[in-house]
Each structure stands twice: as structure tokens, then as C-alpha cells.
Design a protein around this motif. Structure first.
Motif, PDB file in Angstrom:
ATOM      1  N   GLU A  69       0.832  -1.203   0.000  1.00 37.29           N
ATOM      2  CA  GLU A  69       0.000   0.000   0.000  1.00 37.29           C
ATOM      3  C   GLU A  69       0.868   1.254   0.000  1.00 37.29           C
ATOM      4  OE1 GLU A  69      -3.397   0.524  -0.232  1.00 37.29           O
ATOM      5  OE2 GLU A  69      -3.400  -1.614  -0.756  1.00 37.29           O
ATOM      6  N   ALA A  70       1.948   1.234   0.767  1.00 33.83           N
ATOM      7  CA  ALA A  70       2.854   2.393   0.828  1.00 33.83           C
ATOM      8  C   ALA A  70       3.484   2.641  -0.532  1.00 33.83           C
ATOM      9  CB  ALA A  70       3.930   2.155   1.888  1.00 33.83           C
ATOM     10  N   LYS A  72       2.199   1.749  -3.459  1.00 31.93           N
ATOM     11  CA  LYS A  72       1.136   2.243  -4.339  1.00 31.93           C
ATOM     12  C   LYS A  72       0.870   3.730  -4.090  1.00 31.93           C
ATOM     13  CE  LYS A  72      -1.446  -2.081  -4.816  1.00 31.93           C
ATOM     14  NZ  LYS A  72      -2.711  -2.768  -4.468  1.00 31.93           N
ATOM     15  N   ASN A  73       0.835   4.105  -2.817  1.00 35.29           N
ATOM     16  CA  ASN A  73       0.587   5.515  -2.478  1.00 35.29           C
ATOM     17  C   ASN A  73       1.739   6.396  -2.964  1.00 35.29           C
ATOM     18  OD1 ASN A  73      -1.879   4.959  -1.274  1.00 35.29           O
ATOM     19  ND2 ASN A  73      -0.985   4.762   0.786  1.00 35.29           N
ATOM     20  N   GLY A  76       1.560   6.702  -6.760  1.00 32.74           N
ATOM     21  CA  GLY A  76       0.312   7.177  -7.305  1.00 32.74           C
ATOM     22  C   GLY A  76      -0.524   6.085  -7.939  1.00 32.74           C
ATOM     23  N   ASN A  78      -2.328   3.900  -6.226  1.00 27.59           N
ATOM     24  CA  ASN A  78      -3.454   3.567  -5.364  1.00 27.59           C
ATOM     25  C   ASN A  78      -4.713   4.207  -5.938  1.00 27.59           C
ATOM     26  OD1 ASN A  78      -4.921   2.541  -3.304  1.00 27.59           O
ATOM     27  ND2 ASN A  78      -3.725   3.477  -1.663  1.00 27.59           N
ATOM     28  N   ASN A  80      -7.604   4.882  -4.577  1.00 23.33           N
ATOM     29  CA  ASN A  80      -8.555   5.421  -3.602  1.00 23.33           C
ATOM     30  C   ASN A  80      -8.827   6.852  -3.847  1.00 23.33           C
ATOM     31  OD1 ASN A  80      -8.910   2.991  -2.350  1.00 23.33           O
ATOM     32  ND2 ASN A  80      -7.378   3.365  -0.779  1.00 23.33           N
TER      33      ASN A  80
END
Length: 80
Positions: A69-70, A72-73, A76, A78, A80
Motif C-alpha cells: 500500500e505504501a 502504491k501511495n 500514485g 493507489n 482510492n
């Protein structure tokens, strides 16, 4: 030898055999109890190891998911 004497000696022999057999039976029972206790201890140790490994696996999975997740965040990716 007269029958009374034979009966007496047979009874003596039987009594001695029973006296010797009883401690052996008690030893066998004590050994079985020790074996059962060791088997219980081994089973408990195996169950504990299984639970520990399951928890460790779950922690590793959560850490890996958090890292994914980190990334992906940070990139960019992610959605969401």
C-alpha cells in the motif's frame, strides 16, 4: 511326597509369583503414565508452535500488505 505337601508348595509358589508380578505391574503402569504425560507435553508443544507460526505468518502478511500500500501511495498507483 504326600498331596498335602504338594498343595502347600504349590500355594507357596503361587504366592511368590503373585508377589513378584505385582511390582512389575505397578512399574508398567507408572511407565505408561510417564509415556502419556510425555505425549501430552509433546502435543501441547506442537500446538503452541503451530499457533506461533500462524501468528507470525499473519504478521508478515499484514506487513507485506502495508508495504504494498505504501508503494502504491508513493507511486500514485493507489486507486482510492
Amino acid at each position: 511326597m504326600d498331596p498335602q505337601q504338594l498343595n502347600f508348595e504349590a500355594g507357596q509358589a503361587q504366592g511368590q509369583a503373585q508377589a513378584q508380578a505385582q511390582p512389575q505391574a505397578q512399574q508398567a503402569q507408572a511407565q505408561q503414565e510417564k509415556t502419556n504425560n510425555l505425549m501430552d507435553m509433546a502435543s501441547n508443544a506442537a500446538q503452541s508452535a503451530k499457533e506461533t507460526m500462524t501468528e507470525a505468518g499473519q504478521q508478515m502478511m499484514a506487513t507485506a500488505q502495508g508495504a504494498a500500500e505504501a508503494v502504491k501511495n508513493a507511486t500514485g498507483m493507489n486507486k482510492n
